[in-house]
Design a protein around this motif. Structure first.
Motif, mmCIF file in Angstrom:
data_model
loop_
_atom_site.group_PDB
_atom_site.id
_atom_site.type_symbol
_atom_site.label_atom_id
_atom_site.label_comp_id
_atom_site.label_asym_id
_atom_site.label_seq_id
_atom_site.Cartn_x
_atom_site.Cartn_y
_atom_site.Cartn_z
ATOM 1 N N CYS A 169 0.819 -1.222 0.000
ATOM 2 C CA CYS A 169 0.000 0.000 0.000
ATOM 3 C C CYS A 169 0.851 1.271 0.000
ATOM 4 C CB CYS A 169 -0.885 0.007 1.246
ATOM 5 S SG CYS A 169 0.058 0.088 2.777
ATOM 6 N N GLU A 170 0.221 2.372 -0.378
ATOM 7 C CA GLU A 170 0.834 3.692 -0.216
ATOM 8 C C GLU A 170 0.905 4.006 1.280
ATOM 9 O OE1 GLU A 170 1.769 5.939 -2.555
ATOM 10 O OE2 GLU A 170 1.112 4.767 -4.298
ATOM 11 N N LEU A 171 1.976 4.668 1.692
ATOM 12 C CA LEU A 171 2.054 5.148 3.082
ATOM 13 C C LEU A 171 2.643 6.552 3.072
ATOM 14 C CD1 LEU A 171 3.426 2.079 5.117
ATOM 15 C CD2 LEU A 171 1.097 3.001 5.139
ATOM 16 N N ASP A 206 -4.358 -0.768 -2.457
ATOM 17 C CA ASP A 206 -5.172 0.084 -1.576
ATOM 18 C C ASP A 206 -6.669 0.049 -1.890
ATOM 19 O OD1 ASP A 206 -3.445 1.464 0.340
ATOM 20 O OD2 ASP A 206 -2.439 2.289 -1.420
ATOM 21 N N PHE A 244 -9.870 0.622 0.261
ATOM 22 C CA PHE A 244 -10.213 1.961 0.762
ATOM 23 C C PHE A 244 -11.092 2.700 -0.254
ATOM 24 C CE2 PHE A 244 -5.954 1.063 2.763
ATOM 25 C CZ PHE A 244 -6.488 0.666 3.978
ATOM 26 N N GLU A 281 -13.583 4.587 -0.147
ATOM 27 C CA GLU A 281 -14.013 5.970 0.079
ATOM 28 C C GLU A 281 -13.281 6.960 -0.835
ATOM 29 O OE1 GLU A 281 -14.456 8.653 3.901
ATOM 30 O OE2 GLU A 281 -12.375 8.042 3.716
ATOM 31 N N ASP A 282 -12.018 6.650 -1.158
ATOM 32 C CA ASP A 282 -11.216 7.640 -1.878
ATOM 33 C C ASP A 282 -11.582 7.777 -3.346
ATOM 34 O OD1 ASP A 282 -9.677 8.494 0.321
ATOM 35 O OD2 ASP A 282 -8.547 6.623 0.225
ATOM 36 N N ARG A 292 -3.393 4.580 -7.461
ATOM 37 C CA ARG A 292 -4.772 4.291 -7.066
ATOM 38 C C ARG A 292 -5.789 4.686 -8.148
ATOM 39 N NH1 ARG A 292 -6.556 5.457 -1.223
ATOM 40 N NH2 ARG A 292 -8.051 3.972 -2.076
ATOM 41 N N GLY A 306 -11.316 10.754 1.014
ATOM 42 C CA GLY A 306 -10.973 10.942 2.422
ATOM 43 C C GLY A 306 -10.808 12.402 2.799
ATOM 44 N N ARG A 355 -2.959 14.929 -1.461
ATOM 45 C CA ARG A 355 -3.762 14.129 -2.399
ATOM 46 C C ARG A 355 -4.803 14.943 -3.181
ATOM 47 N NH1 ARG A 355 -3.559 8.615 -0.900
ATOM 48 N NH2 ARG A 355 -1.403 8.222 -0.278
ATOM 49 N N LEU A 392 -2.915 12.263 6.607
ATOM 50 C CA LEU A 392 -3.165 11.946 5.193
ATOM 51 C C LEU A 392 -4.316 12.752 4.616
ATOM 52 C CD1 LEU A 392 -2.499 10.179 2.755
ATOM 53 C CD2 LEU A 392 -3.989 8.403 3.707
ATOM 54 N N HIS A 393 -5.435 12.767 5.312
ATOM 55 C CA HIS A 393 -6.673 13.326 4.757
ATOM 56 C C HIS A 393 -7.387 14.207 5.776
ATOM 57 C CE1 HIS A 393 -6.919 9.551 2.023
ATOM 58 N NE2 HIS A 393 -6.690 10.588 1.238
ATOM 59 N N ALA A 432 -2.032 0.191 7.147
ATOM 60 C CA ALA A 432 -2.036 0.666 5.763
ATOM 61 C C ALA A 432 -2.536 2.113 5.694
ATOM 62 C CB ALA A 432 -2.903 -0.239 4.888
ATOM 63 N N GLU A 433 -2.562 2.768 6.833
ATOM 64 C CA GLU A 433 -2.989 4.169 6.959
ATOM 65 C C GLU A 433 -4.480 4.350 6.664
ATOM 66 O OE1 GLU A 433 -0.018 6.744 5.300
ATOM 67 O OE2 GLU A 433 -0.664 8.451 6.516
ATOM 68 N N GLY A 434 -5.231 3.281 6.878
ATOM 69 C CA GLY A 434 -6.684 3.367 6.729
ATOM 70 C C GLY A 434 -7.342 3.473 8.092
ATOM 71 N N CYS A 478 -12.829 5.081 5.481
ATOM 72 C CA CYS A 478 -12.240 4.781 4.170
ATOM 73 C C CYS A 478 -12.711 3.468 3.570
ATOM 74 C CB CYS A 478 -10.728 4.791 4.272
ATOM 75 S SG CYS A 478 -10.120 3.692 5.524
HETATM 76 C C1 CIR Z 1 -3.348 5.500 0.881
HETATM 77 O O1 CIR Z 1 -2.288 6.009 1.264
HETATM 78 O O2 CIR Z 1 -3.968 5.929 -0.082
HETATM 79 C C2 CIR Z 1 -3.859 4.278 1.602
HETATM 80 N N1 CIR Z 1 -2.767 3.486 2.064
HETATM 81 C C3 CIR Z 1 -4.755 4.658 2.751
HETATM 82 C C4 CIR Z 1 -6.005 5.353 2.313
HETATM 83 C C5 CIR Z 1 -6.944 5.620 3.445
HETATM 84 N N2 CIR Z 1 -8.063 6.339 2.958
HETATM 85 C C6 CIR Z 1 -8.856 7.059 3.715
HETATM 86 O O3 CIR Z 1 -8.656 7.162 4.916
HETATM 87 N N3 CIR Z 1 -9.848 7.697 3.124
#
Ligand code: CIR
Length: 259
Positions: free
Chosen positions: A16-18, A60, A63, A65-66, A85, A114, A130, A159-160, A242-244, A248
């Motif tokens: 995943c992206e981090l 990813d 997730f 939601e994105d 993504r 997000g 993003r 991140l968001h 995974a930063e979720g 998400c």
């Molecule tokens: C990313 O960096 O895009 C994913 N590893 C995590 C995305 C999480 N998305 C969210 O909270 N809306």
């Protein structure tokens, strides 16, 4: 009344992206079990849950939601800020198109779901790595005919936007003020602050009057319950690597509205 579009965990989630979280080993089987429990928790809160199959090519893609925004009137296909993504959206958008007319963010705009927090007719959009100015401006133009105002909110260290703030009740938001450059945008709302020791605790999913909330933030959970909010918790610890978080993993929409 609610439909939640979800997607099973990709077997490639470890790639995943981090951005703000250090990489640590992810147990895919455990992540899949946690995701299954997340879907069951949504069902227990009254959602019809659509579970799309996993996509091995997109780490990813759980997730969802994105990649898409659902409003009562329309839906928007976003253009995620991470190039890795951009191919994730097709199946989610195909389902969404059966509920809502689909509009699109186009290049050079980028927007991650997000970063988009809707509270009534106000839509707050994170200024993040993003979601760029062109993406935010396109969203403003797409939503204006439906009476929504779009307000930019600068984030830092996360991140968001929805890492830093989510709605947890009527007129009530849960905020990590450290991750907002200026919390002034939310001055008109009752703000519950996360416990300072629980930085990642501001992300919650609101379904009607219920709240789905991640395990692991006992002090902030206590603040939510003390505020009279009904909270159901889920363990998403592998997805957090995974930063979720919880918003998400679903695109939520009212399913009782005319198309
Ligand atoms: C990313 O960096 O895009 C994913 N590893 C995590 C995305 C999480 N998305 C969210 O909270 N809306």
């Amino acid at each position: 009344m609610w439909t939640a579009i979800t997607r099973e965990v990709s077997p490639a989630l470890a790639q995943c992206e981090l951005s703000f979280v250090d990489r640590s080993p992810i147990d895919i089987g455990r992540a899949q079990a946690q995701h299954d429990a997340y879907c069951r928790a949504l069902e227990s809160l009254g959602c019809e849950v659509i579970r799309l199959p996993a996509q091995a090519a997109f780490p990813d893609s759980v997730f969802v939601e994105d990649v898409a925004l659902a409003f009562d009137e329309i839906a928007v296909a976003t253009r995620p800020g991470a190039a890795s993504r951009r191919g994730e959206g097709a199946a989610v958008l195909q389902v969404l198109a059966s509920f809502r007319r689909l509009l699109r963010i186009e290049a050079p705009g980028t927007l991650d779901g997000g970063d988009v927090l809707r509270i009534g007719r106000r839509v707050f959009v994170g200024i993040s790595a993003r979601s760029n100015a062109a993406g935010r401006e396109q969203l403003r133009e797409l939503l204006a005919p439906f009476g929504y105002t779009v307000e930019d909110v600068a984030t830092r260290g996360c991140l968001h936007l929805k890492s830093a703030v989510t709605q947890v009740g009527d007129g009530t938001v849960l905020v990590n003020p450290k991750w907002l450059v200026d919390a002034g945008a939310f001055a008109g709302y009752r703000c519950i602050e996360v416990d300072p020791a629980e930085e990642h605790a501001a992300n919650a999913v609101r379904i009607g009057d219920a709240l789905l909330y991640p395990d692991g933030f006992p002090r902030t959970l206590q603040r939510l319950r003390a505020a009279g909010i009904a909270v159901t918790t889920v363990d998403v610890s592998e997805l957090q690597k995974a930063e979720g978080a919880v918003t998400c993993c679903s695109v939520l929409l009212r399913n009782d509205l005319p198309r």
